[in-house]
Scaffold this motif. Structure first.
Motif, PDB file in Angstrom:
ATOM      1  N   ARG A   2       0.816  -1.210   0.000  1.00  0.00           N
ATOM      2  CA  ARG A   2       0.000   0.000   0.000  1.00  0.00           C
ATOM      3  C   ARG A   2       0.854   1.266   0.000  1.00  0.00           C
ATOM      4  O   ARG A   2       0.457   2.298  -0.553  1.00  0.00           O
ATOM      5  N   GLU A   3       2.038   1.195   0.634  1.00  0.00           N
ATOM      6  CA  GLU A   3       2.826   2.413   0.855  1.00  0.00           C
ATOM      7  C   GLU A   3       3.172   3.155  -0.434  1.00  0.00           C
ATOM      8  O   GLU A   3       2.900   4.360  -0.541  1.00  0.00           O
ATOM      9  N   PRO A   4       3.789   2.513  -1.434  1.00  0.00           N
ATOM     10  CA  PRO A   4       4.139   3.291  -2.632  1.00  0.00           C
ATOM     11  C   PRO A   4       2.923   3.773  -3.414  1.00  0.00           C
ATOM     12  O   PRO A   4       2.942   4.876  -3.971  1.00  0.00           O
ATOM     13  N   PHE A   5       1.858   2.970  -3.454  1.00  0.00           N
ATOM     14  CA  PHE A   5       0.683   3.362  -4.227  1.00  0.00           C
ATOM     15  C   PHE A   5      -0.154   4.416  -3.504  1.00  0.00           C
ATOM     16  O   PHE A   5      -0.825   5.223  -4.136  1.00  0.00           O
ATOM     17  N   GLU A   6      -0.124   4.400  -2.193  1.00  0.00           N
ATOM     18  CA  GLU A   6      -0.977   5.310  -1.439  1.00  0.00           C
ATOM     19  C   GLU A   6      -0.240   6.549  -0.953  1.00  0.00           C
ATOM     20  O   GLU A   6      -0.827   7.617  -0.817  1.00  0.00           O
ATOM     21  N   HIS A   7       1.058   6.411  -0.681  1.00  0.00           N
ATOM     22  CA  HIS A   7       1.809   7.529  -0.106  1.00  0.00           C
ATOM     23  C   HIS A   7       2.998   7.960  -0.962  1.00  0.00           C
ATOM     24  O   HIS A   7       3.689   8.908  -0.599  1.00  0.00           O
ATOM     25  N   GLY A   8       3.248   7.273  -2.064  1.00  0.00           N
ATOM     26  CA  GLY A   8       4.448   7.554  -2.842  1.00  0.00           C
ATOM     27  C   GLY A   8       4.227   8.275  -4.155  1.00  0.00           C
ATOM     28  O   GLY A   8       5.181   8.481  -4.907  1.00  0.00           O
ATOM     29  N   LEU A   9       2.988   8.661  -4.462  1.00  0.00           N
ATOM     30  CA  LEU A   9       2.727   9.324  -5.740  1.00  0.00           C
ATOM     31  C   LEU A   9       2.870  10.832  -5.592  1.00  0.00           C
ATOM     32  O   LEU A   9       2.285  11.437  -4.697  1.00  0.00           O
ATOM     33  N   LEU A  10       3.650  11.433  -6.471  1.00  0.00           N
ATOM     34  CA  LEU A  10       3.936  12.861  -6.409  1.00  0.00           C
ATOM     35  C   LEU A  10       3.216  13.599  -7.537  1.00  0.00           C
ATOM     36  O   LEU A  10       3.014  13.048  -8.620  1.00  0.00           O
ATOM     37  N   THR A  11       2.848  14.838  -7.264  1.00  0.00           N
ATOM     38  CA  THR A  11       2.162  15.646  -8.283  1.00  0.00           C
ATOM     39  C   THR A  11       3.186  16.468  -9.063  1.00  0.00           C
ATOM     40  O   THR A  11       3.138  17.692  -9.097  1.00  0.00           O
TER      41      THR A  11
END
Length: 377
Positions: free
Chosen positions: A28-37
């Protein structure tokens, strides 16, 4: 000239490769907290965009990438490249990576592992699962922003509407999100493996191989079992690397063999998750995905998920105060959702916190690794 690496002689027939009984989960971590705008990190063709990065830093002596090199190669600002490394550090799967424990002043000198960085940059093109449509979407849009550019799946309801409608029915459940993430990995698996693979020369048609170390870096995206509850190490779950002697590393495996095995494993896991979602929709919800009844907006409506993978939810608190101590939490992440005109205390160390859909609220957090505050006012 050194002899070329000999790939494993195991059969690449997928029918001969056993599929593990443990369900494969996306992390979950990269998909939920790792996406940058950062628009420049959303690649139309990730393989074409990331291959120069792989080629430049592929030698054993330069497999860590610092902020300056990343900024130059991707044509982004130094501040953005530094943000990439810091965000990557917050979602890494390996606690032993020096970037995880690096002091702020040391991040640039330590840099990121090339393979973790490639995987992190690749999934920046991932699009989050959208919410289910609301039966009165026009009325909802009049009162509350209908969507956040930062988090595409956020609830469209105001705190008071949340009280009346149980909005989590319209938000993707954990099982929905996992299925969406696994489907994304299934679609992009061939590209991801090609970026992690090595090219070997020889008479064999299998010129692309993956060694055990490269395979273990897939742990950034996937895992068997639940983290913190006896999860199976990735290399031990794979039949071609299981029971390898640490003093004699396993021979590299043809990428086609890894690809076939992972595709079957993902398909099996998707089938299991789909059955779980169907059971929920038919009135048999699981403990971790059960909707919270929001008959009234009170602290009693907040709920902590029972598993280590699921975040704790504090939801729909209105015109009151609410406190959660460390002993109340069974997870290292928390989501504070649609709280209004309230004071909320989360007095526990956390890795991640997401606060969204809240207004006129004071939210006090203890030590936390990363905080996102979309759709709040």
């Amino acid at each position: 000239m050194a002899d070329p690496i000999e790939p494993s002689t195991s059969s690449s027939d997928p029918n001969s490769i056993p599929i593990p009984t443990t369900i494969l989960h996306p992390r979950r971590e990269p998909f939920e907290h790792g996406l940058l705008t950062i628009q420049k990190l959303i690649f139309n063709d990730p393989v074409q965009a990331l291959t120069p990065l792989k080629q430049k830093f592929a030698s054993p002596s330069t497999q860590r990438v610092d902020s300056a090199a990343l900024a130059e190669l991707l044509q982004i600002s130094f501040d953005h490249s530094r943000l990439v490394l810091e965000t990557l550090a917050s979602v890494l799967h390996s606690e032993s990576d020096p970037l995880v424990t690096a002091l702020p002043d040391d991040v640039d000198s330590i840099g990121a592992d090339l393979r973790d960085l490639i995987l992190f940059l690749y999934i920046q093109s991932y699009k989050r699962l959208l919410p289910r449509s609301h039966k009165d979407s026009a009325a909802v849009a009049d009162v509350w922003p209908s969507m956040s550019a930062f988090d595409g799946y956020l609830s469209a309801l105001s705190p008071l509407q949340l009280v009346r409608s149980n909005s989590r029915r319209f938000m993707p459940s954990q099982a929905d999100e996992e299925a969406h993430q696994l489907s994304y990995l299934q679609k992009h698996l061939a590209n991801i493996l090609s970026l992690l693979s090595e090219h070997v020369e020889g008479e064999s048609e299998e010129s692309l191989v993956l060694n055990m170390e490269g395979f273990e870096h897939l742990g950034f995206l996937i895992q068997f079992g639940d983290k913190g509850s006896g999860g199976v190490p990735l290399s031990q779950a794979a039949p071609f690397f299981a029971n390898s002697d640490p003093d004699m590393p396993a021979a590299p495996v043809p990428v086609s063999q890894v690809h076939d095995w992972l595709l079957q494993t993902i398909a099996s896991s998707l089938e299991s998750i789909t059955e779980k979602v169907s059971a929920k929709e038919n009135g048999s919800p699981s403990g971790s995905d059960q909707d919270i009844a929001m008959a009234d907006a009170s602290p009693s409506s907040a709920k902590a998920s029972p598993t280590a993978r699921s975040p704790c939810f504090v939801e729909g608190v209105s015109k009151s105060s609410y406190v959660k101590q460390a002993s109340d939490l069974k997870s290292s992440s928390v989501k504070v959702i649609n709280c209004h005109d309230s004071t909320i205390y989360i007095l526990a160390p956390l890795r991640y916190a997401i606060i969204y859909g809240c207004s006129d609220a004071t939210i006090v957090l203890g030590a936390v690794g990363k905080v996102s505050l979309p759709l709040c006012c």
